[in-house]
Each structure stands twice: as C-alpha cells, then as structure tokens.
Design a protein around this motif. Sequence first.
Motif, PDB file in Angstrom:
ATOM      1  N   ASP A  41       0.997  -1.337  -0.020  1.00 30.68           N
ATOM      2  CA  ASP A  41      -0.054  -0.120  -0.061  1.00 30.68           C
ATOM      3  C   ASP A  41       0.870   1.232  -0.020  1.00 30.68           C
ATOM      4  O   ASP A  41       1.238   1.678   1.164  1.00 30.68           O
ATOM      5  CB  ASP A  41      -0.964   0.107   1.338  1.00 30.68           C
ATOM      6  N   PHE A  42       0.943   1.955  -1.038  1.00 30.61           N
ATOM      7  CA  PHE A  42       1.658   3.339  -1.040  1.00 30.61           C
ATOM      8  C   PHE A  42       0.763   4.350  -1.202  1.00 30.61           C
ATOM      9  O   PHE A  42       1.237   5.571  -1.887  1.00 30.61           O
ATOM     10  CB  PHE A  42       2.380   3.156  -2.661  1.00 30.61           C
ATOM     11  N   THR A  43      -0.455   4.075  -0.761  1.00 28.87           N
ATOM     12  CA  THR A  43      -1.478   5.113  -0.902  1.00 28.87           C
ATOM     13  C   THR A  43      -1.796   5.570   0.624  1.00 28.87           C
ATOM     14  O   THR A  43      -2.356   6.742   0.911  1.00 28.87           O
ATOM     15  CB  THR A  43      -2.698   4.759  -1.476  1.00 28.87           C
ATOM     16  N   GLY A 330       9.181  14.775   1.594  1.00 34.43           N
ATOM     17  CA  GLY A 330       8.894  13.573   2.652  1.00 34.43           C
ATOM     18  C   GLY A 330       8.266  12.625   2.054  1.00 34.43           C
ATOM     19  O   GLY A 330       8.525  12.212   0.998  1.00 34.43           O
ATOM     20  N   LEU A 331       7.415  11.879   2.679  1.00 37.87           N
ATOM     21  CA  LEU A 331       6.433  10.751   2.164  1.00 37.87           C
ATOM     22  C   LEU A 331       5.422  11.055   1.445  1.00 37.87           C
ATOM     23  O   LEU A 331       4.200  10.575   1.320  1.00 37.87           O
ATOM     24  CB  LEU A 331       6.246   9.545   3.198  1.00 37.87           C
ATOM     25  N   MET A 332       5.458  12.413   0.796  1.00 37.42           N
ATOM     26  CA  MET A 332       4.409  12.768  -0.397  1.00 37.42           C
ATOM     27  C   MET A 332       5.241  13.127  -1.450  1.00 37.42           C
ATOM     28  O   MET A 332       5.438  14.358  -1.781  1.00 37.42           O
ATOM     29  CB  MET A 332       3.488  14.054   0.396  1.00 37.42           C
ATOM     30  N   LEU A 333       5.165  12.026  -2.542  1.00 37.24           N
ATOM     31  CA  LEU A 333       5.798  12.181  -3.673  1.00 37.24           C
ATOM     32  C   LEU A 333       5.204  11.973  -4.956  1.00 37.24           C
ATOM     33  O   LEU A 333       4.296  11.228  -4.837  1.00 37.24           O
ATOM     34  CB  LEU A 333       6.988  11.509  -3.576  1.00 37.24           C
ATOM     35  N   GLY A 334       5.719  12.646  -6.044  1.00 35.46           N
ATOM     36  CA  GLY A 334       4.902  12.494  -7.201  1.00 35.46           C
ATOM     37  C   GLY A 334       6.200  12.162  -8.376  1.00 35.46           C
ATOM     38  O   GLY A 334       7.168  12.787  -8.094  1.00 35.46           O
ATOM     39  N   ALA A 335       5.879  11.315  -9.097  1.00 33.02           N
ATOM     40  CA  ALA A 335       6.711  10.911 -10.099  1.00 33.02           C
ATOM     41  C   ALA A 335       6.204  10.968 -11.472  1.00 33.02           C
ATOM     42  O   ALA A 335       5.228  10.586 -11.921  1.00 33.02           O
ATOM     43  CB  ALA A 335       7.073   9.321  -9.940  1.00 33.02           C
ATOM     44  N   GLU A 336       7.028  11.969 -12.306  1.00 35.39           N
ATOM     45  CA  GLU A 336       6.607  12.188 -13.736  1.00 35.39           C
ATOM     46  C   GLU A 336       7.201  11.056 -14.582  1.00 35.39           C
ATOM     47  O   GLU A 336       8.455  10.707 -14.242  1.00 35.39           O
ATOM     48  CB  GLU A 336       7.230  13.293 -14.026  1.00 35.39           C
ATOM     49  N   LEU A 337       6.451  10.305 -15.421  1.00 29.87           N
ATOM     50  CA  LEU A 337       6.878   9.253 -16.265  1.00 29.87           C
ATOM     51  C   LEU A 337       7.288   9.697 -17.603  1.00 29.87           C
ATOM     52  O   LEU A 337       6.696  10.773 -18.076  1.00 29.87           O
ATOM     53  CB  LEU A 337       5.589   8.185 -16.355  1.00 29.87           C
ATOM     54  N   ALA A 338       8.354   8.739 -18.199  1.00 28.10           N
ATOM     55  CA  ALA A 338       8.664   9.196 -19.348  1.00 28.10           C
ATOM     56  C   ALA A 338       7.719   9.176 -20.523  1.00 28.10           C
ATOM     57  O   ALA A 338       6.318   8.552 -20.145  1.00 28.10           O
ATOM     58  CB  ALA A 338       9.561   8.162 -20.034  1.00 28.10           C
ATOM     59  N   GLU A 339       7.603   9.923 -21.930  1.00 24.65           N
ATOM     60  CA  GLU A 339       6.797   9.961 -22.775  1.00 24.65           C
ATOM     61  C   GLU A 339       6.149   8.522 -23.226  1.00 24.65           C
ATOM     62  O   GLU A 339       6.917   7.620 -23.048  1.00 24.65           O
ATOM     63  CB  GLU A 339       7.238  10.567 -23.907  1.00 24.65           C
ATOM     64  N   VAL A 357      -1.067   2.338  -5.816  1.00 20.44           N
ATOM     65  CA  VAL A 357      -0.438   3.408  -6.034  1.00 20.44           C
ATOM     66  C   VAL A 357      -1.456   4.632  -6.444  1.00 20.44           C
ATOM     67  O   VAL A 357      -2.155   4.343  -7.281  1.00 20.44           O
ATOM     68  CB  VAL A 357       1.031   3.492  -6.682  1.00 20.44           C
ATOM     69  N   LEU A 358      -1.502   5.930  -6.100  1.00 15.46           N
ATOM     70  CA  LEU A 358      -2.145   6.898  -6.608  1.00 15.46           C
ATOM     71  C   LEU A 358      -1.682   7.615  -7.843  1.00 15.46           C
ATOM     72  O   LEU A 358      -0.743   7.600  -8.114  1.00 15.46           O
ATOM     73  CB  LEU A 358      -2.539   7.760  -5.352  1.00 15.46           C
ATOM     74  N   ARG A 365       1.383   9.225  -7.560  1.00 13.99           N
ATOM     75  CA  ARG A 365       1.556   9.821  -6.340  1.00 13.99           C
ATOM     76  C   ARG A 365       1.840   8.889  -5.204  1.00 13.99           C
ATOM     77  O   ARG A 365       1.014   7.806  -5.471  1.00 13.99           O
ATOM     78  CB  ARG A 365       0.224  10.715  -6.073  1.00 13.99           C
ATOM     79  N   PHE A 366       2.600   9.034  -4.490  1.00 14.25           N
ATOM     80  CA  PHE A 366       2.940   8.189  -3.501  1.00 14.25           C
ATOM     81  C   PHE A 366       2.660   8.564  -2.039  1.00 14.25           C
ATOM     82  O   PHE A 366       3.305   9.833  -1.806  1.00 14.25           O
ATOM     83  CB  PHE A 366       4.723   7.750  -3.454  1.00 14.25           C
ATOM     84  N   LEU A 367       1.997   8.135  -1.167  1.00 12.50           N
ATOM     85  CA  LEU A 367       1.570   8.404   0.040  1.00 12.50           C
ATOM     86  C   LEU A 367       1.519   7.243   0.927  1.00 12.50           C
ATOM     87  O   LEU A 367       0.654   6.978   1.526  1.00 12.50           O
ATOM     88  CB  LEU A 367       0.141   9.177   0.291  1.00 12.50           C
ATOM     89  N   PRO A 368       2.731   6.558   1.356  1.00  7.18           N
ATOM     90  CA  PRO A 368       2.639   5.562   1.816  1.00  7.18           C
ATOM     91  C   PRO A 368       2.428   5.564   3.391  1.00  7.18           C
ATOM     92  O   PRO A 368       2.656   6.766   3.689  1.00  7.18           O
ATOM     93  CB  PRO A 368       4.269   4.831   1.661  1.00  7.18           C
TER      94      PRO A 368
END
Length: 391
Positions: A41-43, A330-339, A357-358, A365-368
């Motif tokens: 659970d990363f949410t 912190g543990l509130m992260l966002g990951a932009e993905l490649a095209e 994952v959100l 978005r990661f809020l574990p």
Amino acid sequence: MDKIQEKDKKYICHTYNRFPVSIIRGKGTTGYDAEEKEYIDFTSGIGVNSLGFADQGWADAVSEQAHTLQHISNLYYSQPDGDVAQKLCEYTGFSKVFFGNSGAEANECALKIARKYGMEKHGEKCSTVITLNNSFHGRTITTLAATGQEVFHQYFLPLTEGFRYVDAGDIDGLYAALDDSVCGIMLELIQGEGGVVPVPEKFVKEIEKICREKDLVFVIDEIQTGISRTGTFLCYEQYGVQPDVVTLAKGLGGGLPIGGILMSKKVEEVLGYGQHGSTFGGNPVACAGARYVLDKVLQPEFLDEVKKKAEYLRRKLLEIPQVVEVSGMGLMLGAELAEGYTAGEVAGRCAAEGLLVLTAKTRLRFLPPLTITYEEIDKGITVLKKVLDEK
Ligand SMILES: *Cc1c(COP(=O)(O)O)cnc(C)c1O
C-alpha cells in the motif's frame, strides 16, 4: 468482478472510478483480498492511515474508547478531544482548536473565521478570500469555490461568491488581486491533487508579509501535507512562516474521520457561542485514534525515520529509468513518467500486480503509511519497475 464489486456497482453511487480490487483486511503496509492476494500500500487511503492498516496500539486505543464512551454531545465535556487539542497546541504553539469530521469541513471553518475576522476588523465588505489556481480544498459548494480548478466547478454553479485565484509563484498577480474586500489568503504548500506541486517558498513568505501588513487571515491547508507526512509535523515548519489558521484532516485520526482547525492567538476568539458547530466534531473514538497517532508521529525519532525513508523512496524512484522527475517532500511524492506512459494506466496495472499507488494529474503519487519499512518500499518498487518494463 467479485461479489463485493457486484454489490457496490449495484447500490453505491458511482462517483469513484474504482480499481477492481477488494481489500478485506490489512496489516501495516500490506492489504489482502479474499483470495489472500497481497497488495503493498503506497496510498495509505490517500494519506489517512498514518500508522498503516490495523496498527495494534491504535486499534486497542480506539476499541477501548468505543467500550467506554463512543459519543457525547458537544453540549457536555469529554476527555479525548481536550487531550488531542492540548497535544496539537503544545507542539505547534497554536492556541485553540475546533474539531470537525473532514477536510472540507475544516476548510469551511477556516473560511468562516477569515470572513468574520475581516468583517469585524475591516467592515462588512471585507469577505473575499484569495486562493491559488490548481489548488484543491474540498467538495462542498464553498470549498469547491475555494478550489482553483474549473473541472471541479462545472455542473455545480452558482458556487459561493467571494473567491479570487492567483497562480502559485505569481507575486505580481497576488498584488493585483488585493483590495479592501480581501479578508484572507488560503493555500496548500504542496498542491496534492494538483499534481504534487510544491509552492515556492519566496511566494509563501510574500503571502505571510501581506497578511501581516494588511491584517488578513493567513490560512494553510495542511490536510494532505500535515501529520508528519513531509518529515516535519506540519509542512509550514520547513517554509519558515507562521500562519494564523491551519486545517488538518486525513492522517490525523489514523483511519477515523476527524478534521481539525488550529487557530493562533490573533483569531482564537473569532468564533463565539453558537457561531459554529458539528454534531460529530470531537467524537471521543475519533479523538482516541488521533491521540494515539499524535503520541507516535510527534516523537523526534519517528520524524527522523520518516525523513530517512522518504530519502530512500525518492532515490529508488529516481533510479527507475522511466521516471523523469520526482516532486514533493517527505513521504508525499509525485513521479513524472517518460513519454508514452500514462499515470492512470500504470496505476491500474500496478494494482493488478499487487501495488496500490495513486495518481495526481500526470504523475504517479506516493503517500505510503509513515510506518512503511525499507523492505516494503523495495517490494513496491520492484512491482512498479516490472509494470514499467513490461511496456
Ligand atoms: C483531501 C483534501 C481536502 C478535502 O478533504 P476531505 O476530507 O475529503 O473533505 C482538502 N484539502 C486538501 C489539501 C486535501 O488534500
């Protein structure tokens, strides 16, 4: 589709486009479906389960309170809400707290404070609140109005009047939006639903300066960023500013519905007898959960661990070739993905592979849970890598 999903589709109003996953129990950072399939659970239920699923101490504290006194009207006194308010005030330096049940409700209260303060200090016409474009403050008619995103507004007009929006970072725009009708400024420090976008520190400091100079109410919405999520108890500590009002909800109860509004000396007397209320507000069971959560997440060692694990998760994400950028704190992260990758589609395939994952706008978005272990981070990252490599 399993039986749980069939019934849900038949009887629950279709406002959530749910993943085809039915979690029936959980422990720590792992949820299980009826077939005992594991889901990392990363949410944490969108930043709600601060201590993970079914934390033993938390569950004991909550059930003990349920066996003792589950509810009493706010016309009478009870113990747990006072305990939670004391912990919040002693740690933060705020002087009063009001408890409600959700984030939107907390923001409604903050807006009432801003308006009444403005009216009393600066006259009848002082009722406008400035918020930011791309913000999110809730789903009630007034908090929708505060939310600076048109997609949420359509179909529900007319909204509550008295809001103006400026772009995060646009100091000229901020000054242009000011006039004698403005009573307050409200913002998130990291726009969560808006895509995990941190608001620039210089801009936040300018807002604080304006609020001091013009005697406005400075409100920070920490509903998603608060409760040790970003490595400090509240995110504003890292910005070096001092708001007049802070709103809390999500992680505060550790899984039970509770919202809180922290008020500084400046505004603590604004709401008087009969001017605000909430039947369930300060509910003893919700507050017993919050009291337990605060006992854990305010400890310096706990905060240190959150920071270390956050650095670890960020590094692991950046090592993934398909991740082009990581935002957040912190543990509130966002990951932009490649095209070529769509966050929603990746999140769907992760769920099927056992990772929750959100998404937020174009980002994952990661809020574990704040209690996640390094092994659990590794496990989740392994699933994410596999899903990304498959395409
Ligand atoms: C989730 C959220 C809200 C709304 O909270 P609810 O409990 O869903 O009403 C408001 N502001 C922010 C920043 C949020 O993340």
